[in-house]
Scaffold this motif. Structure first.
Motif: not given
Lengths: 321, 362
Positions: A119, A122-123, A133, B44, B47-48
């Motif tokens: 995570v 990605i972020e 992202p 969010r 997106r993951l």
């Protein structure tokens, strides 16, 4: 970090765990190192009681090429974990230049292997690397990083974008190797177009690349490219585009042949929208005087009697499958 | 709601206690619910996931919309039809391979706006401001108008808001079956229920999760039986071996049960999409071959079939409709002036009633 002078031969260069850059020492760096040695210390740390390189791969390469035996180094404490060391290597380079997609993929894989939370990768890291992202992007980059390093170097040198990489990874591994052999020496745009067109053709026909390359129009330019004749790239692209776009390329060929058959004076030029979205002709006349203009117009008017004009307009306005 | 596969419900803190929010949550009972400050938290989470588009369709976000009404932007270089859109829901639970929302909505979850009273006020002002001509307004641009209707009952709200506003025609455009709420209402003369149609095989391969062709036509038949006007959208028309016969069957099956006079309009639009959709759709629909057809980039940057083919497709389809006397219901969606002009000529040969460019403006 501790400053020290190290023996080049002591460095364990086999251990490339912190290596993710693909630029090689260029002539200017080699020249500089030959003249004044390595001034800026490389960064090292110890693993299994041997110093390994964290940052400074080009400087080490130049030092070896120049026959140096020693070079200055900053040593990170041995108990610094791999992730912390790699963060330093990454940001040391990040501030200095943009990374290619191949380098980004290698760096991301290191972070992943050094167990940085996905995570966070990605972020935090993907935006820093100007990548979207998303998990999907991380997956794509990880897949890219597993390509053979010689292919990564091609991707690095030609500064590929993610969309091209994604297409490439859509081919089975053996076909990727074949494709790299074909496109290795081409420009980035040529590489992208060849890959896009082969990709589409392959999906459209269900044939393998090898089978596709046996087609009459493609086999010639492909063989020449495999022999290293990069001049064949344009021919291959034309053939691929014609195969992918038979309607438009067929019409263009016929239109151009009609235009040629009109046999207009050089000072009258005809042009048209190659996509055929606008079914009209653009006409330009070249004249340096009223007399020349009259002559050009007269010859144009006379030529209008020719039935070829009607055929030309019919082709421009063609509708059909 | 049987078809809806909502995994999780997210509620904008601002509307946590709104009446409609409570009703929606009751209908979605059993799903995990999380209260959030804004849509970014939801995006969010989406997106993951490895398929953010697919994931966006399984997460429902209840919120407000700042404004609802806007003119349809059409696309640069094409002839617009004066359509207006209402962005009441965003995103769609259906998963069509060619849908541009996959590229356009950027991880936006299925979004339901609960401040409908504001939409009511916007529409009231709009009805007063727009003094002349017929204006068509629809909710089907960034969403499917009926896909979430069993949940939201937006159609009932909208029909009541439009009732009596004869110059303003509401279109509810869908690939779903008929929402039961619509059959419990008295139809309004200025409401058109419309369905996007494609051959059954195309629906099966390219329009995942949608109602089948028969179900859509049955829904349209029921709607007509109940007294609604209907419309049809052949969009995107796909070209493939055997397309002509397949589309002919669809056209014939319309007129088997639906009288031409109950049809308000029929749009024709061929496959087109922004470049961003291409890698995304190829990745998400590896079995689809529609993106490998011969395509050109037009001046608006979108990929389309080449103009000669588009013109041919429209001409062939127009021919199919002429047989049933429905050619004056036809219009083109997002097409260039050149194609429109040619299309109008083709239609004229069959019948002279077509008012260029849009029949409903006369």
């Amino acid at each position: 970090m501790v400053y020290k002078i190290i023996e080049l031969s002591d460095l364990n260069l086999e251990d490339r765990r912190f290596h993710f850059t693909l630029n090689q020492a260029d002539r200017r760096l080699l020249h500089s190192v030959k003249e004044i040695g390595v001034v800026q210390p490389v960064i090292i740390t110890c693993r299994q009681n041997r110093p390994v390189l964290v940052d400074g791969w080009r400087r080490v390469e130049a030092a070896r090429a120049s026959g140096l035996e020693e070079l200055p180094a900053l040593e990170m404490a041995e108990n610094t974990d791999d992730l912390a060391v790699f963060l330093l290597a990454f940001f040391e380079n990040y501030g200095q230049r943009s990374f290619s997609l191949a380098e980004k993929s290698m760096a991301l894989r290191k972070f992943y292997e050094f167990r940085l939370n996905p995570v966070e990768i990605i972020e935090r890291l993907l935006p820093l690397l100007e990548l979207s992202p998303e998990r999907r992007m991380l997956d794509l980059m990880l897949e890219l990083s597993f390509l053979d390093e010689r292919f990564l170097e091609i991707i690095h040198r030609r500064d590929w974008k993610p969309v091209t990489v994604e297409l490439l990874l859509g081919f089975p591994p053996a076909e990727r190797t074949w494709l790299f052999l074909v496109i290795e020496k081409l420009t980035h745009n040529q590489q992208r177009e060849v890959i896009e067109n082969f990709y589409s053709l392959r999906r459209k026909t269900g044939k393998s690349l090898e089978e596709l390359a046996e087609a009459d129009e493609l086999s010639g330019p492909v063989s020449r490219l495999l022999r290293g004749e990069i001049a064949a790239a344009d021919r291959l692209l034309v053939a691929l585009k014609e195969a992918n776009s038979p309607l438009l390329s067929g019409l263009q060929r016929k239109i151009e042949s009609e235009v040629k058959a009109l046999n207009l004076p050089e000072k009258i030029r005809l042009n048209y929208d190659r996509t055929l979205e606008k079914p009209t002709l653009h006409l330009s006349l070249e004249a340096g005087s009223v007399k020349e203009l009259k002559e050009a117009l007269q010859s144009l008017v006379m030529s209008l009697e020719n039935q070829k004009w009607n055929r030309l307009f019919r082709l421009l306005g063609y509708e059909g499958e | 709601m049987g078809r809806l596969q909502i995994k999780k419900v997210w509620v904008d803190r601002e509307v946590e206690s709104a009446g409609l929010t409570r009703r929606l949550l009751d209908r979605l009972a059993g799903r995990p619910v999380e209260i959030v400050d804004n849509v970014e938290t939801v995006k969010r989470a989406i997106r993951l996931q490895s398929d953010p588009v697919g994931e966006s369709k399984k997460n429902l976000f209840i919120t407000t919309q700042k404004s609802f009404l806007r003119p349809c932007p059409c696309t640069p270089g094409c002839l617009g039809c004066g359509y207006w859109t209402i962005d009441l829901d965003l995103n769609c639970p259906f998963d069509c391979s060619y849908c541009i929302l996959q590229d356009y909505l950027d991880c936006q979850p299925l979004t339901v706006a609960v401040n409908r009273e504001q939409l009511g006020l916007e529409l009231e002002a709009f009805f007063k401001e727009r003094m002349a001509g017929i204006i068509r307004i629809g909710t089907g641009e960034l969403a499917d108008s009926l896909a979430l209707d069993e949940l939201t009952e937006n159609s009932s709200f909208l029909i009541e808001t439009f009732r009596g506003q004869d110059r303003f025609w509401l279109e509810l455009k869908s690939k779903a079956g008929l929402s039961p709420a619509l059959l419990q209402m008295v139809p309004a003369n200025n409401v058109v229920l419309s369905w996007s149609l494609n051959p059954a095989a195309v629906i099966k391969s390219e329009e995942k999760g949608t109602a089948g062709l028969e179900e859509r036509l049955m829904a349209a038949t029921e709607a007509v039986g109940h007294g609604y006007r209907v419309g049809f959208h052949f969009d995107p028309i796909l070209h493939y071996p055997g397309w002509h016969q397949d589309y002919e069957r669809v056209v014939e099956s319309i007129f088997r049960s639906i009288p031409v006079e109950t049809i308000s309009w029929i749009s024709l639009g061929s496959l087109r999409f922004p470049p961003g959709l291409l890698p995304l759709a190829r990745r998400r629909f590896p079995g689809s071959r529609i993106f490998e057809h011969e395509l050109t980039r037009s001046s608006d940057g979108k990929y389309r079939y080449p103009r000669p083919l588009r013109q041919w497709l429209y001409k062939q389809l127009a021919g199919m409709f002429i047989e049933f006397g429905a050619e004056d219901r036809l219009y083109l969606c997002m097409e260039s002036v050149e194609v429109w002009r040619e299309f109008k000529e083709k239609i004229k040969r069959g019948r002279r009633k077509l008012t260029f460019p849009f029949p409903w403006q006369c």
